[in-house]
Scaffold this motif. Sequence first.
Motif, short mmCIF file in Angstrom:
data_model
loop_
_atom_site.label_atom_id
_atom_site.label_comp_id
_atom_site.label_asym_id
_atom_site.label_seq_id
_atom_site.Cartn_x
_atom_site.Cartn_y
_atom_site.Cartn_z
N LEU A 391 0.83 -1.21 0.00
CA LEU A 391 0.00 0.00 0.00
C LEU A 391 0.86 1.25 0.00
N SER A 392 1.97 1.23 0.74
CA SER A 392 2.89 2.37 0.72
C SER A 392 3.50 2.56 -0.66
N ALA A 393 3.87 1.45 -1.30
CA ALA A 393 4.40 1.54 -2.66
C ALA A 393 3.35 2.08 -3.63
N ASP A 394 2.09 1.70 -3.41
CA ASP A 394 1.03 2.22 -4.28
C ASP A 394 0.89 3.74 -4.13
N LEU A 395 1.02 4.25 -2.89
CA LEU A 395 0.94 5.70 -2.70
C LEU A 395 2.07 6.42 -3.43
N VAL A 396 3.27 5.88 -3.33
CA VAL A 396 4.40 6.48 -4.04
C VAL A 396 4.16 6.46 -5.54
N GLN A 397 3.65 5.34 -6.04
CA GLN A 397 3.39 5.21 -7.47
C GLN A 397 2.29 6.17 -7.92
N ILE A 398 1.26 6.35 -7.09
CA ILE A 398 0.17 7.27 -7.45
C ILE A 398 0.68 8.71 -7.51
N ASP A 399 1.49 9.11 -6.54
CA ASP A 399 2.06 10.47 -6.56
C ASP A 399 2.91 10.67 -7.81
N TYR A 400 3.67 9.66 -8.18
CA TYR A 400 4.51 9.78 -9.37
C TYR A 400 3.66 9.90 -10.63
N LEU A 401 2.63 9.08 -10.74
CA LEU A 401 1.78 9.11 -11.94
C LEU A 401 0.95 10.39 -12.01
N GLN A 402 0.59 10.97 -10.86
CA GLN A 402 -0.08 12.27 -10.89
C GLN A 402 0.84 13.33 -11.48
N ASN A 403 2.10 13.28 -11.12
CA ASN A 403 3.06 14.22 -11.68
C ASN A 403 3.23 14.01 -13.19
N GLN A 404 3.14 12.74 -13.63
CA GLN A 404 3.32 12.46 -15.05
C GLN A 404 2.17 12.98 -15.91
N THR A 405 1.03 13.29 -15.31
CA THR A 405 -0.09 13.85 -16.09
C THR A 405 0.09 15.34 -16.37
N LEU A 406 1.08 16.00 -15.75
CA LEU A 406 1.31 17.42 -15.96
C LEU A 406 2.03 17.64 -17.30
N PRO A 407 1.95 18.85 -17.85
CA PRO A 407 2.69 19.15 -19.08
C PRO A 407 4.20 19.14 -18.83
N LEU A 408 4.94 18.94 -19.90
CA LEU A 408 6.40 18.99 -19.83
C LEU A 408 6.83 20.44 -20.07
N PHE A 409 7.33 21.09 -19.04
CA PHE A 409 7.73 22.49 -19.10
C PHE A 409 9.14 22.57 -18.54
N THR A 410 10.12 22.88 -19.40
CA THR A 410 11.53 22.75 -19.04
C THR A 410 12.24 24.08 -19.25
N LEU A 411 13.10 24.43 -18.30
CA LEU A 411 13.97 25.60 -18.40
C LEU A 411 15.36 25.14 -18.78
N ASP A 412 15.91 25.72 -19.86
CA ASP A 412 17.25 25.39 -20.32
C ASP A 412 18.11 26.65 -20.29
N TYR A 413 19.30 26.52 -19.75
CA TYR A 413 20.24 27.64 -19.69
C TYR A 413 21.62 27.12 -20.07
N GLN A 414 22.34 27.94 -20.87
CA GLN A 414 23.67 27.54 -21.31
C GLN A 414 24.57 28.76 -21.34
N TYR A 415 25.79 28.59 -20.84
CA TYR A 415 26.78 29.67 -20.85
C TYR A 415 28.11 29.08 -21.27
N GLY A 416 28.81 29.85 -22.12
CA GLY A 416 30.11 29.41 -22.59
C GLY A 416 31.13 30.54 -22.57
N ALA A 417 32.28 30.26 -22.01
CA ALA A 417 33.41 31.20 -22.05
C ALA A 417 34.33 30.76 -23.17
N LEU A 418 34.53 31.66 -24.19
CA LEU A 418 35.25 31.30 -25.39
C LEU A 418 36.66 31.90 -25.38
#
Length: 573
Positions: A391-418
């Motif tokens: 039952l504890s594993a099921d709760l963890v799995q449910i929380d994870y799957l709830q997060n997976q229903t959200l949109p994929l929104f990602t922040l990307d940052y890149q810096y380079g010293a040339l």
Amino acid sequence: MTRWLVTLLALASPWATLLADEVTDTRARQRLEKTEGRALETYSPQPGVPLHDAVKQQQQRKSSVTVDLKSALKPFDNPESDSIVPPGQGSQVTIADIRQRALQNNLQIKVAKMDPELARQSLREEQAKFDQVIFAYAKYAEKDTPAMSGDKVILKSDNALLNGELAKLNLDAQKKEFWDVEAGVKVPLRTGGTVTLSAPLENRQSLGKFASDQYRSALRFSFSQPLLRNAGQQVNEASIRVAELDRDSVQLKTRLQTIRIVATVDKAYWELYEAWAALDVRKNQFEYASQNLAMVKRRVQEGLTAAVEINRADIGVADRMEALIVAETNLKLAQRQLQFLLNDLPDDQAGQSPWVPMTAPSLVKFEFDRAHLIRDALDSRIELLDQELKLSADLVQIDYLQNQTLPLFTLDYQYGALSGSGDRFGDIGQDLFGGRYRDWSVGLKFEMPVSNEARKAKLDRAVAQRMQRLTTKTLQTLTVKREIHDSLDKVEQNWQRIIAARQQVLVAGINYEAELKQFNEGLRTMTEVLETLTRLGEAQLKEIRAISDYQVALVDMAYATGTVLGHGQISLQ
């Protein structure tokens, strides 16, 4: 030579496997036909004995058992030390010895012991998902390109003579050599992001009329972090948490398997105890009948009894001989069953000494607190603990799957010293830390399925599975309560059976002595004496079965609470 060529061609052709299968099948049929024609005399070291001769040998068989009726009817004054099993010739074993052998040798326990190790390796695999990754990349290339007509262009220049002029660019034939090297480290974050630090280095060399040889280097830093889906430490550590719960569940199942085997071995031990006691009763019955036959023959010779009583006494001896044979076989079967559970089953048991149980049964009446037993069972019953982990594993799995229903929104940052291009290798990195040349970028990425039904279906299935487990836990709780009540009722029932059988044995022994005395006075026939002897034997067997069932009921009661009896100190770790 032709034969070898044919053989090689057959092995090289696709039909070789089919030919080999046909040969194997032919050999199997030949072996089966040979087995069907095998005679039983092959396995007998001595020639067979006809029935007539076997009967004569059986009639000449003498029993070595000394019978004392008063000792046989003596009640248990000290149940902790006395035993209804007489000391026998064989290997003496206690229930503690049997348990130790079972924990060391039982194959089911050996198999179950590997499951926790497999679960630990699975947990290690999940914990390694955040390991840092060191990477390196190297590439060398060479291009030799021919002359090629290029594009038309309009020049734009500060020089008034060139500004606005139309020109055509042609690529001249040239040879280029370049190599790229990059090394760095990638660090997965528990928040779901990734940090990458690398140092690329490249060389560009052009051969020809306008030759050049330049080096460039840089230090690059990049960071990518999900903001909705796959964001957060709890989500990214969900698989580790589930693996930990699975490891604990496997350990509980291994412990349950161990307890089950120990309980099974305990029952097999008491079955062996019962078989020994039953054999002793059958030997006593046979000896009593043999003594009666000798007495009847003597009285017939003296003219005190009719000759027909000899036939009646012979029938009684024959009946008890059959029961004695069956009891001896039951003893062998009980010992073999115990040896099977201990993985100690020899191929040849002809010269093996029998196992004699030395642990006396616990003939003590207990008054159990049912409510207390039920509370302890609900706290320590392994099936319920395993269900809690799931039952504890099921709760963890449910929380994870709830997060997976959200949109994929990602922040990307890149810096380079040339670093500026240098004409020699020693100029590499001269501008990396001065901040003269740099590039950076920041971006957002959004992604979401139109219907998102796949992830929603997984979430709904996980919720339904948890509801199913909750119902199963309720059913298991009721089952544990029922098993506790059933086991306690059986303990009480078997204790009352022991008392009733004890009284029946005492009365049957007195009745047998009285019938035998009246036979000597000519008031009873041998048939009536043998009937009372049979009742005595059946009463003794009832007592033996009641004692054995009482011990088994105690084992079942302990198993119902999720533990084992304390005959021997054992460790289930």
